[in-house]
Design a protein around this motif. Sequence first.
Motif, PDB file in Angstrom:
ATOM      1  N   ALA A  77       0.829  -1.198   0.000  1.00 29.12           N
ATOM      2  CA  ALA A  77       0.000   0.000   0.000  1.00 29.12           C
ATOM      3  C   ALA A  77       0.864   1.248   0.000  1.00 29.12           C
ATOM      4  O   ALA A  77       1.876   1.323   0.700  1.00 29.12           O
ATOM      5  CB  ALA A  77      -0.924   0.012   1.214  1.00 29.12           C
ATOM      6  N   HIS A  78       0.436   2.233  -0.781  1.00 26.18           N
ATOM      7  CA  HIS A  78       1.138   3.511  -0.867  1.00 26.18           C
ATOM      8  C   HIS A  78       0.272   4.612  -0.272  1.00 26.18           C
ATOM      9  O   HIS A  78      -0.936   4.673  -0.504  1.00 26.18           O
ATOM     10  CB  HIS A  78       1.451   3.846  -2.332  1.00 26.18           C
ATOM     11  N   LEU A  83      -4.699   3.262   4.754  1.00 28.60           N
ATOM     12  CA  LEU A  83      -5.891   3.273   5.601  1.00 28.60           C
ATOM     13  C   LEU A  83      -6.700   1.987   5.472  1.00 28.60           C
ATOM     14  O   LEU A  83      -7.407   1.604   6.402  1.00 28.60           O
ATOM     15  CB  LEU A  83      -6.779   4.475   5.245  1.00 28.60           C
ATOM     16  N   VAL A  84      -6.617   1.318   4.327  1.00 31.12           N
ATOM     17  CA  VAL A  84      -7.413   0.106   4.134  1.00 31.12           C
ATOM     18  C   VAL A  84      -6.700  -1.147   4.617  1.00 31.12           C
ATOM     19  O   VAL A  84      -7.325  -2.211   4.708  1.00 31.12           O
ATOM     20  CB  VAL A  84      -7.824  -0.082   2.652  1.00 31.12           C
ATOM     21  N   VAL A 106      -0.666   5.504   8.793  1.00 28.76           N
ATOM     22  CA  VAL A 106      -0.973   4.630   9.913  1.00 28.76           C
ATOM     23  C   VAL A 106      -1.512   5.519  11.037  1.00 28.76           C
ATOM     24  O   VAL A 106      -0.735   6.148  11.771  1.00 28.76           O
ATOM     25  CB  VAL A 106       0.262   3.855  10.413  1.00 28.76           C
ATOM     26  N   PRO A 107      -2.847   5.617  11.190  1.00 28.16           N
ATOM     27  CA  PRO A 107      -3.394   6.415  12.287  1.00 28.16           C
ATOM     28  C   PRO A 107      -3.157   5.750  13.635  1.00 28.16           C
ATOM     29  O   PRO A 107      -2.896   4.543  13.710  1.00 28.16           O
ATOM     30  CB  PRO A 107      -4.893   6.456  11.974  1.00 28.16           C
ATOM     31  N   THR A 178     -11.788  11.389  -3.260  1.00 27.52           N
ATOM     32  CA  THR A 178     -12.529  11.690  -2.048  1.00 27.52           C
ATOM     33  C   THR A 178     -11.606  12.229  -0.956  1.00 27.52           C
ATOM     34  O   THR A 178     -10.408  11.930  -0.950  1.00 27.52           O
ATOM     35  CB  THR A 178     -13.234  10.426  -1.524  1.00 27.52           C
ATOM     36  N   VAL A 179     -12.165  12.997  -0.038  1.00 32.54           N
ATOM     37  CA  VAL A 179     -11.487  13.262   1.234  1.00 32.54           C
ATOM     38  C   VAL A 179     -12.288  12.663   2.388  1.00 32.54           C
ATOM     39  O   VAL A 179     -11.833  12.657   3.526  1.00 32.54           O
ATOM     40  CB  VAL A 179     -11.260  14.774   1.480  1.00 32.54           C
ATOM     41  N   HIS A 180     -13.486  12.149   2.070  1.00 32.38           N
ATOM     42  CA  HIS A 180     -14.366  11.620   3.117  1.00 32.38           C
ATOM     43  C   HIS A 180     -13.699  10.490   3.893  1.00 32.38           C
ATOM     44  O   HIS A 180     -13.896  10.357   5.110  1.00 32.38           O
ATOM     45  CB  HIS A 180     -15.673  11.130   2.486  1.00 32.38           C
ATOM     46  N   HIS A 181     -12.896   9.669   3.211  1.00 36.47           N
ATOM     47  CA  HIS A 181     -12.303   8.528   3.912  1.00 36.47           C
ATOM     48  C   HIS A 181     -11.283   8.965   4.961  1.00 36.47           C
ATOM     49  O   HIS A 181     -10.958   8.185   5.862  1.00 36.47           O
ATOM     50  CB  HIS A 181     -11.698   7.526   2.932  1.00 36.47           C
TER      51      HIS A 181
END
Length: 257
Positions: A77-78, A83-84, A106-107, A178-181
């Motif tokens: 993942a980049h 997030l996924v 990585v939150p 999107t920015v919603h994610h």
Amino acid sequence: MTTYVLVHGGGSTGRFWDRLVPLLQDLDPGARTLAVDLPGRGDRPADLGTITVDDEVGSVVADVQAAAPDGPIVLVAHSSGGLVVPGVVAGLAPRVRGVVLIAALVPPEGGDGLDCMQPRHAEGLRTFAASLGPDDPPITLPGPPEDPEPFRTATGGTPLDDETLAFVVDPVRLVPDTVHHYFQPVRWSAVVDSSPGDVPVTYLLTLEDRPIPADLQREMVGRLPQAATVVELGTGHLAPITHPARVAELVVGATRA
């Protein structure tokens, strides 16, 4: 047969990985590669104003199950594609044999993508989102610019040459997003809960990154629930495009270690 599942970051599509895919196939001829399009991008139409991380996770899991219904998986993942990762690992466990994060978000546990941004960017996005009324259009990111020249230096590292600049801003790769994610919670505890043992994680840390500075990446590595192998690259944010051979070696090498 191993399947490398490649998850692009913000404002892009599965075509982000075009330079990397053939190199992975050369280094690991028996493997499959699957460069997914997240919802609302590429061949996955969706409402950019409402896409959630869960939507993206479900899309990736479904794509993998359709294209590679069995065998081990290496998840790569980049950037915001990170997030996924926890949800995909949980959805495909125990098939996931390794994760490679490339300047990926990585939150903190239960946090969101805003927690992975430079503070001024996160605050600006929060303020803008809070100012929207019920009839205002959602915030989205634009696609290809009228003038691509600023992209030559925007992502850090050596300025992009003409061929690479054209590659980056091509409308098959640079798309509205999107920015919603970024406002959706992410929990890496899902990886711990779903996996019978630790899933090896390698973090490719891009030292000359402008969008996600190296110190912020180091902070995110520290949020992972297990120790990760960290490899520092003297590149900007787009290492899979600007240095695909090195990234391919590290992806294949990390998962064979």
